[in-house]
Design an enzyme around this catalytic site. Structure first.
Site, mmCIF file in Angstrom:
data_model
loop_
_atom_site.group_PDB
_atom_site.id
_atom_site.type_symbol
_atom_site.label_atom_id
_atom_site.label_comp_id
_atom_site.label_asym_id
_atom_site.label_seq_id
_atom_site.Cartn_x
_atom_site.Cartn_y
_atom_site.Cartn_z
ATOM 1 N N ASP A 110 0.851 -1.180 0.000
ATOM 2 C CA ASP A 110 0.000 0.000 0.000
ATOM 3 C C ASP A 110 0.893 1.238 0.000
ATOM 4 O OD1 ASP A 110 -2.203 1.586 0.087
ATOM 5 O OD2 ASP A 110 -2.703 1.186 2.180
ATOM 6 N N ASP B 43 -4.775 -3.615 5.328
ATOM 7 C CA ASP B 43 -5.200 -3.088 6.625
ATOM 8 C C ASP B 43 -6.704 -3.173 6.850
ATOM 9 O OD1 ASP B 43 -6.044 -1.207 4.829
ATOM 10 O OD2 ASP B 43 -4.834 0.445 5.614
ATOM 11 N N ASP C 150 29.180 -31.221 18.287
ATOM 12 C CA ASP C 150 28.031 -31.055 17.400
ATOM 13 C C ASP C 150 27.148 -29.897 17.843
ATOM 14 O OD1 ASP C 150 28.786 -33.027 15.734
ATOM 15 O OD2 ASP C 150 27.053 -34.319 16.045
#
Length: 882
Positions: free
Chosen positions: A342, A624, A722
């Protein structure tokens, strides 16, 4: 549980719909004009409790702990312990059990922290309501509602408690969550018979329903479990099992990947056992080794590290105002190729200021000059301002209200107009709320001697279309509108008429009052964000309801289109959109190439999203309004506005922008790329480490009478080298400039062929260095195979630790890479080094692991061979595609 209103000291009968709203208000001891006071609210909150359907369900500590043992890794460790006990090796059996408990403990702590982090993030996204308290309209969390609160609603709101309507204007609600009826229901303030069923109570707004049209005001009559939705929720909760935690597609892919890897590893383990038996090695040792290999080869740290990486990434996004509603969005963000955004409040600041009035007598008033602008009483300018004040739902110059409507009040204040007196002297009797299709809003006010005034504001084209004037005059105003729009102003048109009848059609025979030009300056950080999108291969499309010339002016100013070719860039209007057929190649190409769409409807937004998705793009869409929900849901990433967005839009969106700013979208996309890059980085690291362990044991099984690394040592390394380095890689910054590369292709796996090649090559380097150190200790240092195990064990650990630095992006300077500059990596190194020192120097632990304290010659071999991955990392940068 909340008590029902009718059971409290407040005198409200159960059938609130059967009483006039005035009696309901009196019974609840509240005031529609000012609402409850703060002290009254506190008392009622204690009595009725928070407005929620159930207490927040937090992750159970017990369930998380038990979950650590419900996996194949834990099962394999349990089998290894059982075998050790069966063979009479009690010390090793106890050690394996200890490893099982430590592994579970680490997983529990890490997962608990991640869960708590996710729960805290969810608290940032809470539904809010507009409530009148102490005479002020406030924006409060829905949980704060109490019976007697006065709530103001409009299209897009989700109703948070049962309300008895006091006022309504063209109000409609979607009550499908309660009744199953998909069609919106008209709402009003009428009194209904006491026997009216729930689905027919037109003067009530039920908790969970959505406002689809109009505006209204209501008084809260029931909250929490006392509401109709609460009663249903309580019944459902009694019969419903607890839902599983949300997982992302990425996590599910990793879990599936782990299962497939497990079967491959089991096959390798069986082959190792058979090979050991054929070459005459101890069957008990080989059985335990095969199981240890199966455990070591599976990157069991993957789910844990992935969870931490996701949680850390979400917090980083939240710190930059991007809140994730759905975890699946995190994976998709990094692949975003098109952003449909927008204009108002996203590319601009949504800080409206009236700067220009254009009047019917061709007078133009500039509001940008001076602190005050004198407006003569009874002048056309005053009429224009008066329309802007009366056809307006903002209640004050500050606080809750649409920025455009607040700007109109501020203009009247700046002109010294008595705008509050205007409102008091012309009470509103009717409202036609603004609708995106009509682009008009109207209010009807009672004036002197029973006369009525109609006030209208809206888009210039829409207002001019319903005004009585000569066509030449209408065209002149269209040209005036375009002149103002070319300068980037947002334009409103105003009109009015006097009437004696409330039944007269509103939008007919109106008298044009003039144009209002509002300045909404572009956000200063938008041009940089758009440039970043271009560099990242992301296409940005402006999709706005504003008029084309205003849209193009802002697009040029922020750099969405080049200033030089702005006039040559096409803006497609909603009307043109309707005429184009995406099935025709030329129309499809035109729509896909357009960067600015103006005067589009929510339905057209949805079709635009679908068009780009059909073209193979991952699409992010901002929205919106209540009508934006379908487009937000259809988009791969629905982005709802946190400030000006409706609750419906926020619920439909995958992400909520707390600041409504376009740069926050770009930050979220960048962070999505970082998360995926880090994920690929630590998966590659874990697999290379595990592959090196398989190679070490596999090669030794085939060509050596003894093993250079023992089962318990493999398990120890699995915990040390690890998890900690992988965690550090998972929370670090990405190397190279991720936003200078095109989006990740849709469906691209975590492990590409290039990554698998890296795993095999890196694993071979680590294994070769380890085996080299082992045979060096035997041949050059004169150690027995049992003694040489210490050298090979520590060498393998060191190669895996030094290999961490090879995971840096190849475009980063090797010694100043993102891995080297990651503090978490150095913390992980320090922790691992300390644990390895304990393993070889702490007597009981060293005895269990079959290690001894290395001398200086052994340390030279360990360090010399252990640093081989660093040399390999430097060499690999010289090799193409490695």
């Amino acid at each position: 549980m909340n008590a029902a209103v009718s059971d409290s000291s407040l005198s409200l009968p159960r059938a609130a719909w059967a009483l006039p709203s005035s009696e309901v208000v009196v019974g609840l001891e509240t005031d529609p004009a000012s609402g409850l006071t703060a002290s009254e609210t506190e008392v009622r909150l204690i009595r009725f409790g928070p407005n929620r359907l159930h207490e927040p369900v937090e992750a159970s500590l017990w369930r998380l702990l038990v979950g650590q043992f419900r996996n194949l890794i834990a099962a394999l460790l349990a089998v290894a312990a059982a075998i050790a006990f069966a063979l009479g090796d009690w010390l090793e059996g106890v050690a394996v059990v200890a490893v099982l408990l430590i592994n579970a403990g680490l997983g529990f702590v890490i997962e608990w922290r991640a869960v708590r982090s996710m729960e805290a993030l969810r608290q940032l996204v809470v539904p809010r309501v507009r409530v009148r308290r102490d005479g002020q309209l406030e924006h409060l969390p829905a949980e704060a509602l109490v019976p007697g609160d006065i709530v103001v609603v409009e299209a897009g709101d989700i109703i948070a408690a049962d309300l008895r309507l006091i006022e309504s204007a063209e109000l409609e609600a979607d009550e499908s969550t309660l009744t199953g009826e998909s069609e919106p229901v008209a709402k009003s303030t009428i009194v209904l018979p006491a026997e009216t069923g729930m689905a027919d109570r037109a003067n009530l707004l039920h908790s969970g329903s959505r406002i689809t049209r109009g505006t209204g005001t209501g008084v809260v009559v029931a909250t929490g479990l006392a509401s109709e939705l609460g009663k249903i929720s309580a019944l459902v909760a009694e019969a419903e099992a607890e839902e599983a935690a949300e997982t992302t597609p990425l996590e599910r892919r990793l879990a599936h990947f782990g299962v497939r890897l497990l079967w491959l590893t089991l096959a390798i383990a069986v082959a190792t056992f058979v090979a050991g038996a054929v070459t005459g090695k101890d069957l008990g040792l080989m059985l335990k080794t095969a199981i240890a290999l199966a455990v070591a080869a599976i990157p069991e740290g993957l789910p844990v590290v992935a969870t931490i990486a996701l949680a850390r990434g979400l917090w980083r996004m939240a710190e930059r105002n991007a809140l994730i509603n759905r975890l699946a969005a995190v994976e998709t963000l990094g692949a975003t190729a098109v952003i449909c955004t927008d204009k108002t409040g996203t590319l601009t600041e949504n800080r409206m200021t009236v700067v220009r009035l254009v009047l019917p007598d061709e007078t133009e008033i500039d509001f940008e000059t001076g602190d005050e602008t004198e407006i003569a009483a009874g002048s056309p300018a005053e009429r224009l301002l008066r329309i802007g004040v009366l056809c307006n739902n903002a209640e004050a110059l500050e606080g809750v209200g649409d920025p455009l409507e607040v700007a109109l009040l501020a203009a009247a204040e700046k002109a010294g107009s008595p705008w509050e007196a205007w409102r008091d002297g012309s009470p509103r009797v009717r409202e036609l709320p603004f609708e995106s299709k009509r682009r008009l809003m109207a209010t009807v006010h009672r004036g002197d001697e029973r006369s009525l005034e109609v006030m209208v504001k809206g888009g210039p084209e829409a207002v001019l279309a319903v005004c009585s004037m000569e066509e030449s005059e209408r065209q002149r105003w269209h040209a005036e509108n375009e002149r103002l729009a070319d300068s980037g102003l947002r334009i409103l048109a105003m009109a009015w008429k006097a009437t004696d009848s409330e039944g007269e059609t509103i939008y007919e025979n109106l008298r044009f009052a003039g144009l209002v030009g509002l300045m909404d300056p572009p956000r200063p950080d938008v041009p940089g964000a758009l440039a970043e999108c271009r560099a990242a291969g992301i296409r940005v499309v402006m999709v706005t309801g504003d008029q084309p010339r205003t849209a193009m002016a802002i697009a040029r100013e922020v750099g969405l289109v080049d200033g030089d070719d702005g006039d040559a860039v096409e803006v497609i209007r909603g009307e043109t959109f309707e005429k184009l057929d995406p099935a025709r190649p030329e129309d499809r190409a035109r729509l896909l190439a357009t960067r600015v769409f103006a005067r589009v409807t929510p339905e057209q937004k949805l079709r635009l999203v679908e068009l780009h998705q059909e073209n193979g793009s991952v699409v992010a869409m901002t929205g919106d309004g209540v009508n934006d929900a379908p487009a937000l849901t259809q988009a791969d990433i629905g982005i709802a506005m946190g400030k000006r967005g409706t609750e419906v839009a926020r619920e439909a969106g995958d992400m909520v922008l707390r600041d409504d700013a376009f740069p926050s979208i770009v930050v979220a996309v960048a962070q999505g790329r970082v998360i995926f890059a880090n994920l690929r980085k630590f998966v590659t690291y874990l697999l290379a480490c595990n592959f090196s362990e398989i190679l070490v044991v596999g090669v030794a099984t085939l060509f050596s009478p003894s093993l250079p690394i023992l089962p318990l040592q493999i398990l120890f390394l699995n915990l040390v080298t690890d998890v900690f380095p992988a965690l550090a890689l998972g929370v670090g910054k990405a190397g190279g400039n991720l936003m200078a590369r095109p989006p990740r292709p849709v469906g691209e796996p975590v492990m590409r062929p290039l990554d698998w090649r890296r795993v095999f090559l890196d694993g071979m380097v680590l294994a070769t260095a380890t085996l080299g150190a082992y045979f060096w200790a035997v041949e050059k240092l004169g150690q027995t195979p049992e003694e040489a195990v210490t050298v090979s064990f520590l060498t393998l650990a060191l190669t895996q630790l030094s290999h961490v630095f090879n995971l840096a992006h190849r475009d980063s300077p090797y010694f100043r890479s993102e891995v080297v500059r990651n503090p978490a990596v150095w913390v992980a190194m320090a922790v691992c080094a300390f644990l390895l020192w304990l393993a070889s120097h702490l007597g009981p632990l060293a005895g269990v692991l079959g290690l001894h304290r290395p001398d200086s010659d052994e340390w030279q071999a360990i360090i010399g061979f252990g640093m081989a991955p660093l040399a390999w990392g430097l060499l690999r940068r010289l090799l193409p595609g490695k």
